[in-house]
Design a protein around this motif. Sequence first.
Motif, PDB file in Angstrom:
ATOM      1  N   ALA A  29       0.580  -0.737  -0.106  1.00  0.00           N
ATOM      2  CA  ALA A  29      -0.005   0.043   0.034  1.00  0.00           C
ATOM      3  C   ALA A  29       0.956   1.074  -0.311  1.00  0.00           C
ATOM      4  O   ALA A  29       0.593   2.323  -0.536  1.00  0.00           O
ATOM      5  N   ARG A  58       0.463   2.014  -9.639  1.00  0.00           N
ATOM      6  CA  ARG A  58      -0.961   3.049  -8.397  1.00  0.00           C
ATOM      7  C   ARG A  58      -1.627   2.284  -7.845  1.00  0.00           C
ATOM      8  O   ARG A  58      -2.626   2.534  -7.381  1.00  0.00           O
ATOM      9  N   ARG A  59      -2.071   1.171  -8.866  1.00  0.00           N
ATOM     10  CA  ARG A  59      -3.696   0.522  -9.063  1.00  0.00           C
ATOM     11  C   ARG A  59      -3.353  -0.471  -7.683  1.00  0.00           C
ATOM     12  O   ARG A  59      -4.083  -0.038  -6.623  1.00  0.00           O
ATOM     13  N   GLY A  62      -1.501  -0.370  -5.272  1.00  0.00           N
ATOM     14  CA  GLY A  62      -1.230   0.794  -3.860  1.00  0.00           C
ATOM     15  C   GLY A  62      -2.822   0.990  -3.356  1.00  0.00           C
ATOM     16  O   GLY A  62      -3.388   0.586  -2.619  1.00  0.00           O
ATOM     17  N   GLN A  63      -3.155   1.945  -4.713  1.00  0.00           N
ATOM     18  CA  GLN A  63      -4.536   2.400  -3.863  1.00  0.00           C
ATOM     19  C   GLN A  63      -6.191   0.886  -3.751  1.00  0.00           C
ATOM     20  O   GLN A  63      -6.523   1.710  -2.303  1.00  0.00           O
ATOM     21  N   VAL A  64      -5.653  -0.092  -4.489  1.00  0.00           N
ATOM     22  CA  VAL A  64      -6.255  -1.018  -3.893  1.00  0.00           C
ATOM     23  C   VAL A  64      -6.401  -1.091  -2.245  1.00  0.00           C
ATOM     24  O   VAL A  64      -6.588  -1.692  -1.478  1.00  0.00           O
ATOM     25  N   CYS A  65      -5.040  -1.742  -2.074  1.00  0.00           N
ATOM     26  CA  CYS A  65      -4.255  -2.202  -0.914  1.00  0.00           C
ATOM     27  C   CYS A  65      -5.397  -1.129  -0.099  1.00  0.00           C
ATOM     28  O   CYS A  65      -5.055  -1.659   1.026  1.00  0.00           O
ATOM     29  N   ARG A  66      -4.642   0.053   0.023  1.00  0.00           N
ATOM     30  CA  ARG A  66      -5.088   1.348   0.598  1.00  0.00           C
ATOM     31  C   ARG A  66      -6.052   1.208   1.227  1.00  0.00           C
ATOM     32  O   ARG A  66      -6.634   1.268   2.200  1.00  0.00           O
ATOM     33  N   MET A  67      -7.082   0.932   0.327  1.00  0.00           N
ATOM     34  CA  MET A  67      -8.703   1.219   0.642  1.00  0.00           C
ATOM     35  C   MET A  67      -9.028  -0.248   1.288  1.00  0.00           C
ATOM     36  O   MET A  67     -10.041  -0.686   1.826  1.00  0.00           O
ATOM     37  N   GLU A  99       6.368   4.577   4.307  1.00  0.00           N
ATOM     38  CA  GLU A  99       6.680   6.037   2.508  1.00  0.00           C
ATOM     39  C   GLU A  99       7.128   7.243   3.859  1.00  0.00           C
ATOM     40  O   GLU A  99       8.064   7.751   3.073  1.00  0.00           O
ATOM     41  N   ARG A 110       3.908   3.810  -1.176  1.00  0.00           N
ATOM     42  CA  ARG A 110       2.960   4.370  -2.233  1.00  0.00           C
ATOM     43  C   ARG A 110       4.914   4.232  -3.378  1.00  0.00           C
ATOM     44  O   ARG A 110       4.890   4.290  -4.140  1.00  0.00           O
TER      45      ARG A 110
END
Lengths: 262, 595
Positions: free
Chosen positions: B425, B433-434, B436-441, B490, B427
């Motif tokens: 997740a 990007r995708r 990372g975003q999926v993991c973060r969400m 990060e 950055r």
Amino acid sequence: MDTAPRPRPAVRFDNVTKRFGDTVALDGVSVTANTGEVLVLLGLSGSGKSTLLRHVDGLQMPTSGGVEVLGVDVPGARGRELRALRRRIGFVFQQFHLVGSLTVLENVCTGALGRMRGPRLGLPTYPRAVREEALAQLDRVGLADRAFQRADTLSGGQQQRVAIARAMLQHPEVLLADEPVASLDPESAHQVMELIREVAAEENLTVLCSLHQVDLALSWGDRIVGLRTGRVVMDSPVSELGRDEAMAVYARVGSAAPLTTA
Amino acid sequence: MMTEPAATSPAATEPPAPSGGPHAPAARPRTLPLPGPSGVAALLTVLTLVGVGVWSVIDLRINVATLLSSADNASDFLSRTLPLDFPTPAELAGPLGVTLAVVIAATLLSVVLSIPLAVWAAGNTTPGRPARTVARALIVIARAVPDVVLAILFFRLFGFGAVTGVLAMGLHSVGMVGKLYGDAVEQIDEGPRQALRAAGASRLQELTGGVLPQVLPAFVATAMHRLDINLRISVILGFVGVAGIGQDLAHALGRLDYQRGMALALIVLLLCVSIELLSVAVRRALLPDTEQRPTGVTGLVARLRPGTGARTGGRPAPVDPRTASAEALASGRVSPPWTPERVRRTFYVLVTTAVLVGSVAYSALDFNGFIDSNRGPLGVLAMFWPPESGGIGDRLLQGLVVTVQIAFAATLLGMLPALPVGVLAARNVAPSRRVGQVCRMFIVFVRSVPELILAIVFVVMIGLGPVAGTLALAIGVVGLLGKLVADSVEEVDPGPERALRATGASRIQVFFGATLPQALPAFVGHSMYQLDVNIRAATILGIVGAGGIGYELLNAARVLEFGVVTLITLMVFGVVMVVELVAVWLRGVVGGRAA
């Protein structure tokens, strides 16, 4: 040049020594600033300029010796008396010390806190008269149109001018400035020094200003006091100092340290 | 033809590079450092902790067979809970109102108490060393006494009303809010405060004029975070008797009405999500200046009207500054203009104030005076002392062991998905990007599900016992530890990553060569923190039947064995302290910053 120096001293240091543990920050300093005089303190970092200024309004107290400001014995003053004295002394800092998240006008208004009772939260809690005067002081430094911006949106030079407006709202009799232009570009530095000189003349302020630059000291000061390792090594009116002489004096201040240790 | 041998001969004379090296000395120099004693100790400690985790997983019988049989139960679970039996809006309004009022009033109480404590506890604003010690001790005590125990205490004083919930949650919250407020005060820029002091401001004026404006964003953010936590806790307090939606949920489960119970659990879940969204909105509305440029419609308006949108510092260039200043002075305006921005902001402040006042008023209305009036507050306190085992000392010890096992097993099981998800997740590591975003969400989604609700669902699905609690907490680990790991990855210095990338290292080599070594101390610290959180949480989850000592706590309170309540509190506190000491030592050895 125009007025003869008055006999009454606004600030008088009498053999002041200040120690921090083993370090001697001020070592037997005796200095007098007469009412309406612009006194420039010259010296390297750590020579005691800031410490001397902070003794004037009791932010620090001497280990020994006497400090008398506007007829008040500073080391003897406490609490309310000290606050009352500080109200009569404006202080301008190198890093401006504005609250960046507040509006410019509210920052100026905080200069009036010393004569108000109780805390204030937010611009509307200041009386209208204070706000109006703060706006007038802002116009004096040419920034009334920025009154409702956040302070941290201004440039460094503008922030220092706001800080001067804040100090002027105190109606001070003495203005202390600790390296007021050290963080500014030459053009802004020039503007800020001119402003300090201007308000000092208009209000007949006694100014104690520490500087790094000999040139600025010669153009803006009435008198120059040189400090080195907490000691006064020079004290003379600008009119009696030639440019080369002053440069030499400042250079001596700088180069003398290795000589004494050798 | 002639050139061919000439061209090949240099290659033939080249030394066989990879095998020997030009100077292989007789005695080979050491290329690996000797492990130091503290390093060995740290490694052994980590291995021991992992070993305890493995043993816990095995001893609690969390294995494929259990999970398979619970998958069997799942269909059974669905038949028992469907169709969900939602309460009518009229039925729901009452308990929902109580819950929100109690949670908001409790958070407000913790803020009001925390501000003076934080000023005393912070090194730069404290009036003196004794005051600082007292303030810090009070904050530590507030954190050490669980809200459930405070609730049990306050029931004896104030009865089962809203006041009990407000005091229990409000006082316990001071442990977190006061700590974070103190940290925020210590991080301010001292300059403005010094300037005010030099201008003759009093101590109080210094604090309100120079300190408060700087810490306000952090104060509001912390309060909103605590509001979210308190909402989750309020459900637990429902199980021990505080009125509200949590109590309705407890009653429904008590009479095995799973259709109503799961419906209420779903409502609580939605409530948590909406509070989370509200918290984001309130932060934006109250503190628009902490955000960057305004975007969307308001941003467009500001950009179309550069004269009024002066906040961004856009320079309306050609006007002479002196003239502009003189005009502003002549206008005589000494209050900020009513820009849409300011109108909106004022509106939100008024709404917030109304909600706060309403919540406090409601909670105060519910105050019926002291219950146990013949005993008095001190008499009630005396009922909790001395701590005693109530003749079930071995059962308590057993319960404590199970609670610790749940915490260890959940932390270990949760780390397995939490570490990779958290790392992906970040950055600077995410392969795209995708991803990372999926993991973060995913992390955000898991975080928004209260562990308590998970525990209740698992208890219903698998049955009473530690497996339900372990699974609930393990999922919670993905939310908390995953976020902490992502953040610390990060935060690493990007310099070494760039340096390795410049040498031609692959993405994975960069991660293991530069990113991971920098983030590893933080991983250890965060995992220990997660263990600490899980021990406290495992205690609480026992109350809803998820195994461990929490069940004994609830029983002791029911049969008015308050000495046992105190003993259990001390036992759990002791374990938490031991874990904390190990964590502090381990962080020191691994060289990480405090988590």
